[in-house]
Design a protein around this motif. Structure first.
Motif, PDB file in Angstrom:
ATOM      1  N   VAL A  30       2.836 -16.502  24.929  1.00 44.59           N
ATOM      2  CA  VAL A  30       2.189 -15.413  24.199  1.00 44.59           C
ATOM      3  C   VAL A  30       2.351 -15.697  22.708  1.00 44.59           C
ATOM      4  CG1 VAL A  30       2.483 -12.990  23.553  1.00 44.59           C
ATOM      5  CG2 VAL A  30       2.417 -13.631  25.964  1.00 44.59           C
ATOM      6  N   THR A  31       1.269 -15.575  21.961  1.00 40.86           N
ATOM      7  CA  THR A  31       1.344 -15.751  20.508  1.00 40.86           C
ATOM      8  C   THR A  31       1.245 -14.395  19.829  1.00 40.86           C
ATOM      9  OG1 THR A  31       0.391 -17.965  20.623  1.00 40.86           O
ATOM     10  CG2 THR A  31       0.277 -16.855  18.496  1.00 40.86           C
ATOM     11  N   LEU A  32       2.250 -14.083  19.018  1.00 45.26           N
ATOM     12  CA  LEU A  32       2.269 -12.840  18.242  1.00 45.26           C
ATOM     13  C   LEU A  32       1.913 -13.162  16.794  1.00 45.26           C
ATOM     14  CD1 LEU A  32       5.662 -11.288  19.455  1.00 45.26           C
ATOM     15  CD2 LEU A  32       3.356 -10.649  20.231  1.00 45.26           C
ATOM     16  N   THR A  33       1.074 -12.344  16.189  1.00 45.01           N
ATOM     17  CA  THR A  33       0.705 -12.534  14.783  1.00 45.01           C
ATOM     18  C   THR A  33       1.288 -11.400  13.947  1.00 45.01           C
ATOM     19  OG1 THR A  33      -1.339 -13.634  15.433  1.00 45.01           O
ATOM     20  CG2 THR A  33      -1.240 -12.793  13.177  1.00 45.01           C
ATOM     21  N   ASP A  36      -0.377  -8.387  15.939  1.00 42.69           N
ATOM     22  CA  ASP A  36       0.468  -7.583  16.832  1.00 42.69           C
ATOM     23  C   ASP A  36       1.523  -6.804  16.059  1.00 42.69           C
ATOM     24  OD1 ASP A  36      -0.397  -8.933  19.561  1.00 42.69           O
ATOM     25  OD2 ASP A  36      -0.093 -10.522  18.081  1.00 42.69           O
ATOM     26  N   LEU A  37       1.983  -7.391  14.944  1.00 41.77           N
ATOM     27  CA  LEU A  37       2.980  -6.709  14.117  1.00 41.77           C
ATOM     28  C   LEU A  37       2.425  -6.519  12.717  1.00 41.77           C
ATOM     29  CD1 LEU A  37       4.915  -8.751  16.138  1.00 41.77           C
ATOM     30  CD2 LEU A  37       6.431  -6.999  15.296  1.00 41.77           C
ATOM     31  N   ILE A  38       2.729  -5.369  12.135  1.00 43.80           N
ATOM     32  CA  ILE A  38       2.165  -4.980  10.846  1.00 43.80           C
ATOM     33  C   ILE A  38       3.300  -4.768   9.856  1.00 43.80           C
ATOM     34  CG2 ILE A  38       0.736  -3.260   9.658  1.00 43.80           C
ATOM     35  CD1 ILE A  38      -0.773  -4.587  11.985  1.00 43.80           C
ATOM     36  N   THR A  39       3.288  -5.526   8.751  1.00 47.88           N
ATOM     37  CA  THR A  39       4.288  -5.309   7.713  1.00 47.88           C
ATOM     38  C   THR A  39       3.952  -4.009   6.986  1.00 47.88           C
ATOM     39  OG1 THR A  39       4.607  -7.670   7.497  1.00 47.88           O
ATOM     40  CG2 THR A  39       5.401  -6.336   5.705  1.00 47.88           C
ATOM     41  N   CYS A  40       4.962  -3.143   6.830  1.00 49.17           N
ATOM     42  CA  CYS A  40       4.744  -1.768   6.365  1.00 49.17           C
ATOM     43  C   CYS A  40       5.182  -1.567   4.925  1.00 49.17           C
ATOM     44  CB  CYS A  40       5.533  -0.790   7.240  1.00 49.17           C
ATOM     45  SG  CYS A  40       5.205  -0.938   9.004  1.00 49.17           S
ATOM     46  N   ARG A  41       4.279  -1.044   4.124  1.00 50.79           N
ATOM     47  CA  ARG A  41       4.663  -0.550   2.803  1.00 50.79           C
ATOM     48  C   ARG A  41       5.411   0.773   3.017  1.00 50.79           C
ATOM     49  NH1 ARG A  41       2.204  -3.522  -1.263  1.00 50.79           N
ATOM     50  NH2 ARG A  41       0.133  -4.380  -0.896  1.00 50.79           N
ATOM     51  N   PRO A  42       6.234   1.201   2.033  1.00 54.17           N
ATOM     52  CA  PRO A  42       6.992   2.434   2.261  1.00 54.17           C
ATOM     53  C   PRO A  42       6.150   3.701   2.131  1.00 54.17           C
ATOM     54  CG  PRO A  42       7.520   1.505   0.110  1.00 54.17           C
ATOM     55  CD  PRO A  42       6.578   0.548   0.760  1.00 54.17           C
ATOM     56  N   HIS A  84       0.257  -7.361  23.644  1.00 53.14           N
ATOM     57  CA  HIS A  84       1.550  -7.979  24.001  1.00 53.14           C
ATOM     58  C   HIS A  84       2.701  -7.055  23.620  1.00 53.14           C
ATOM     59  CE1 HIS A  84      -0.988 -11.452  24.534  1.00 53.14           C
ATOM     60  NE2 HIS A  84      -1.275 -11.491  23.245  1.00 53.14           N
ATOM     61  N   LYS A  85       2.688  -5.857  24.140  1.00 53.23           N
ATOM     62  CA  LYS A  85       3.660  -4.825  23.758  1.00 53.23           C
ATOM     63  C   LYS A  85       5.108  -5.262  24.004  1.00 53.23           C
ATOM     64  CE  LYS A  85       4.458   0.158  24.334  1.00 53.23           C
ATOM     65  NZ  LYS A  85       5.733   0.324  24.989  1.00 53.23           N
TER      66      LYS A  85
END
Length: 419
Positions: free
Chosen positions: A27-30, A84-90, A312-313
């Motif tokens: 599985v490839t996660l981005t 799949d993953l999101i970098t979050c600003r505050p 891909h939870k």
């Protein structure tokens, strides 16, 4: 062709087919991010460490330019093509993504217990019921100083407001250095490295910030006006023409050795280390008087959440759990000195300047910038207005009392505290 040869070829083909099937199951996660300056750290250190422990999961770090991130990310989320993953600003930008259903609720994800409520505050719903991003790093405010200049002038890093001004006076009297490198042209510098840097010692960090949110305190109260009274006295020590001085100008004045003190965010450490040709030290925001409790702005800067629509939870949750671990905290914080782990497990910093900043957590109470949570959602925006008034106070065009009145009036026009 002999039977043995045919058998060998068939066996080889089946082994290759099996290997192909196995790799097809990977599985490839981005990971989406606005931080493109740490691409090498993810590729060379963080991702290999995770993949070694999680065979079958591959990770791709795919940053956008910081100024384009919000728009690009929103477009991808709307079209269903985001990673799949999101970098979050505050705070509000990420909260909005959660409210729209783009970020998953990760409150119960293993590893979230490794973070305090202050650490999680930037990525939690207003009522505190759901968390949607793993806290990755914060930046700490304080003062960076030219150690050679301090040694030459016999100055000890100040601990109190009186000692701070005595040091500035001594530097000014000597005349070799501009006492402090900060300009007011860019506005945000005056608020972020000025008001939000020294203010928590007066409004008592989270105690004052939460009281402001609840409407129990006002910006016209003494503890909120006092930092402006202190800032007004900075004017005499900022050098000629500070009103026209930009943020890069301030950085250059300090790294070229022309100024003795730099009101700082810890994000400067990496750049200053490469540019300054002198020894540097750091001191925490001085307290009003001896014996007072100290507070630091330990501001939540970056987190990472899960795309609610990821295919891909289970794998994404595994990566978030690893990002929540002390192992990740150590690798990340030491690769990016000045961006400090928010993990409860203390990270020993290899960089001495970064270690000095992070050591303040042991003796002072942490808080976040007073304007960032909830109070800058309306118009006028309290964060932007604080920039303007901080510059006005230092420039001498507004008194501390007038600045505070303007800010409170603006806030009162739209903000009604929940009772």
């Amino acid at each position: 062709m002999t039977r043995t040869t045919i058998k060998a070829l068939l066996l080889g083909a089946s082994v290759l087919a099996y290997a192909g099937a196995a790799s097809a199951e990977d599985v490839t996660l981005t990971i989406e991010s606005w931080r493109n300056d740490d691409l090498a750290i993810w590729k060379d250190k963080l991702i290999p460490a995770f993949e070694a422990k999680n065979p079958g999961i591959k990770v791709v770090f795919a940053p956008s330019a910081p100024t384009e991130y919000n728009a690009a990310l929103n477009a991808k989320l709307e079209s269903g093509s985001a990673g799949d993953l999101i970098t979050c600003r505050p705070f509000d930008a990420s909260l909005e993504l959660y409210k729209k259903g783009y970020l998953a609720d990760i409150t119960k994800n293993p590893g979230m217990e490794n973070f305090s409520d202050v650490a999680k505050s930037a990525w939690t719903t207003d009522d505190g019921s759901a968390a949607f991003c793993v806290p990755m790093a914060s930046v700490i405010h304080g003062f960076i100083y030219n150690k050679d200049a301090f040694d030459k002038l016999g100055i000890t890093p100040p601990k109190t407001e009186a000692e701070f001004f005595a040091a500035l006076e001594k530097i000014k009297a000597d005349g070799t250095y501009i006492p402090m490198a900060m300009g007011t042209k860019d506005l945000w510098e005056a608020a972020t490295m000025g008001y939000q840097n020294i203010g928590p010692n007066y409004w008592k960090g989270e105690e004052g910030r939460n009281a402001l949110l609840k409407g129990e305190q006002k910006l016209t109260d003494e503890q909120w006006v006092k930092p402006y009274e202190v800032l007004a006295k900075w004017k005499d020590y900022l050098g000629d023409g500070f009103e026209a001085q930009t943020y890069p100008d301030s950085q250059n004045l300090f790294t070229l050795g022309r100024a003795a003190i730099y009101p700082a965010g810890s994000w400067e450490i990496g750049g200053f280390n490469t540019q300054a040709q002198f020894k540097m030290g750091a001191f925490a925001p001085p307290v009003a008087k001896d014996g007072d409790d100290c507070y630091i702005s330990d501001h939540t800067d970056i987190g990472v959440g899960m795309n609610a629509k990821t295919a891909h939870k289970a794998e994404a949750e595994k990566l978030l759990t690893w990002i929540s671990s002390p192992e990740f905290a150590d690798m990340y914080a030491n690769s990016l000195p000045g961006f400090f782990s928010l993990n409860k497990t203390a990270v020993k910093m290899q960089d001495p300047l970064a270690q000095e900043f992070v050591s303040w957590r042991e003796k002072c109470k942490s808080t976040i910038r007073s304007t960032y949570q909830i109070l800058s959602r309306g118009t006028p925006n309290l964060e932007n207005e604080t920039w303007v008034e901080s510059a006005n106070v230092i420039n001498g065009t507004d008194t501390p009392a007038v600045a505070a009145e303007k800010l409170q009036k603006g806030l009162d026009s739209w903000y009604k505290p929940a009772k």
